[in-house]
Structure formats: structure tokens, C-alpha cells
Design an enzyme around this catalytic site. Structure first.
Site, PDB file in Angstrom:
ATOM      1  CD  GLU A  40       2.133  -9.012   2.019  1.00 13.30           C
ATOM      2  OE1 GLU A  40       1.105  -9.281   1.741  1.00 13.30           O
ATOM      3  OE2 GLU A  40       3.023  -9.394   1.077  1.00 13.30           O
ATOM      4  NE  ARG A  44       8.775  -6.486  -1.388  1.00 11.61           N
ATOM      5  CZ  ARG A  44       7.734  -6.128  -2.046  1.00 11.61           C
ATOM      6  NH1 ARG A  44       7.628  -4.668  -2.618  1.00 11.61           N
ATOM      7  NH2 ARG A  44       6.445  -6.781  -2.265  1.00 11.61           N
ATOM      8  CE  LYS A 125       1.140 -10.178  -4.068  1.00  9.13           C
ATOM      9  NZ  LYS A 125       2.171  -9.577  -3.085  1.00  9.13           N
TER      10      LYS A 125
HETATM   11  C1  3PG Z   1       4.041  -5.396  -3.455  1.00 11.98           C
HETATM   12  O1  3PG Z   1       4.377  -6.551  -3.602  1.00 11.98           O
HETATM   13  O2  3PG Z   1       4.856  -4.393  -3.187  1.00 11.98           O
HETATM   14  C2  3PG Z   1       2.414  -5.068  -3.248  1.00 11.98           C
HETATM   15  O3  3PG Z   1       1.850  -5.751  -4.136  1.00 11.98           O
HETATM   16  C3  3PG Z   1       1.893  -3.868  -3.078  1.00 11.98           C
HETATM   17  O4  3PG Z   1       1.960  -3.191  -4.240  1.00 11.98           O
HETATM   18  P1  3PG Z   1       1.333  -1.663  -4.027  1.00 11.98           P
HETATM   19  O5  3PG Z   1       2.459  -0.957  -3.384  1.00 11.98           O
HETATM   20  O6  3PG Z   1       1.141  -1.370  -5.594  1.00 11.98           O
HETATM   21  O7  3PG Z   1       0.345  -1.382  -3.185  1.00 11.98           O
END
Ligand code: 3PG
Length: 212
Positions: A40, A44, A125
Site C-alpha cells: 500500500e 501522502r 480497514k
Molecule cells: C497509516 O495510515 O499511517 C497507517 O495506518 C499506518 O499506521 P502505523 O504507522 O501505525 O503502522
């Protein structure tokens, strides 16, 4: 590919924030080599779409998706770039499971889960998983919402992933811990493959105890 098929390919989906497009393909290859084939890439960073384009085109055996898709337009753009699935931290108004690419929407409450089910989704999710009830919440959702399956994400780590993965309504977990920022910046693909290997092994669920 259906979202359920994607979510059952590997026990952990690496959640990737990629700043340098040159890192995309070696990072993805390192993760796939360790046994994590579903990736994924979060939308961002300015290079995220280009990363998806390259990873989808150049990494054999990878299923490349987009994360942090907040709007229908981003879902469409990610699919156009080659994303085979799209993840959102919440429900996207007006969007259903079928569309440009299969969507995995985030939910954090029973009310959101009901809205998602009404929109035709069966896979969600749970986000941010550790904050909105963790494994306890998913155990509680199992009885009233037997059709719902989850990929908890947000605060998941090698330490707490097994608790989630042991639940029958959890298909996989998502997390960024398999691709730490310092390792990516240093190009330490060996370390990332090792982390991926450990994460992939979390999917070997313990056999049921033998009676008697
Ligand atoms: C996110 O959106 O950044 C993910 O949920 C990942 O979360 P994490 O960095 O706590 O694994």
C-alpha cells in the site's frame, strides 16, 4: 481481483510513505522478496502516484495499491496509475466496493460499519486500530456483524499483530513497521527483507490444540 482475494494473499500489508521515487522499486522488491506481496503506497507525498506507476509496472509478483485515498477523484487517479486496490482511512461518500479499483474503506465505529455494509462493502480497514478498541472491538463486532471482515491498521506492530491475526474476522493487518523510515532512507533493503520475512511468518497461524 476482489478485495477479499487481495487481503488474503499475505498476513501483513506494508503501509508505505515514499519520499524519493528512486526508492519505490527497490523497496517493493525487498518486501516481495521477504514474502509480503501486497503493498500500500500512501498518497501522502508528491511522488506517490509515480511510485505506484513504477511499482505496478516493474515488480513481478506484487499487488500494488494506493492508501490515503480521501476522494473519488483520488481513487480514480490511483487506478489510472495502476493501483489494483485503494485504501481509505474512512468511508468515501458515494463510493461503493465496485469502481475504478476495489476499495477498502476505514471504519472506527459500529455506526460507520453499518453505513459501509449498507453501501455494499464486506471488508473494512479498522482505523486507527489500536485507538478505536483494537482486537477487543473486532471480537465484539463478530457477533452482530458476521459478514464483516477486517484489516486492522494504525498502531499495529510485530508484537500485537498475532493477537489480531488470531481473530476469525481478521484477514490481514496493515502497518508501517516493516519499512522503517531510516532503513528506507539508508537503502537498507536487506533489513527490510528481514522485517518482511518475520512479518510474513506471522501468517502461519498456530494449529488448533489436539483434544484429549
Ligand atoms: C497509516 O495510515 O499511517 C497507517 O495506518 C499506518 O499506521 P502505523 O504507522 O501505525 O503502522
Amino acid at each position: 481481483m476482489k478485495i477479499q482475494d487481495i487481503l488474503t494473499r499475505a498476513p501483513v500489508i506494508p503501509v508505505l510513505i515514499i519520499d524519493d521515487v528512486a526508492d519505490a522499486v527497490p523497496l517493493g522488491r525487498a518486501l516481495v522478496e521477504g514474502g509480503l506481496s501486497v503493498l500500500e503506497i500512501t498518497l501522502r507525498t508528491p511522488v506517490a502516484m509515480e511510485c505506484i506507476r513504477r511499482m505496478a509496472g516493474e515488480i513481478e509478483g506484487a499487488v500494488v495499491g494506493a492508501g490515503t485515498a480521501l476522494t473519488p477523484a483520488l481513487r480514480q487517479a490511483a487506478a489510472d496509475a495502476g493501483a489494483q486496490f485503494v485504501v481509505s482511512p474512512g468511508l468515501i461518500e458515494g463510493e461503493g466496493p465496485d469502481g475504478a479499483a476495489p476499495l477498502l474503506p476505514g471504519i472506527a465505529t459500529a455506526t460507520e460499519l453499518m453505513a459501509g455494509l449498507a453501501a455494499g462493502f464486506e471488508c473494512f480497514k479498522l482505523f486507527p486500530a489500536n485507538i478505536v478498541g483494537g482486537a477487543g472491538a473486532l471480537k465484539a463486532y463478530a457477533s452482530p456483524f458476521p459478514q464483516a471482515k477486517f484489516c486492522p491498521t494504525g498502531g499495529v506492530s510485530a508484537a500485537n499483530a498475532p493477537e489480531y491475526l488470531a481473530l476469525p474476522n481478521v484477514l490481514c493487518v496493515g502497518g508501517s513497521w516493516v519499512a522503517p523510515t531510516d532503513a528506507v532512507k539508508a537503502g537498507d533493503w536487506v533489513r527490510i527483507t528481514a522485517l518482511a520475512r518475520e512479518a510474513a511468518a506471522l501468517g502461519q497461524r498456530a494449529p488448533a490444540p489436539v483434544e484429549g
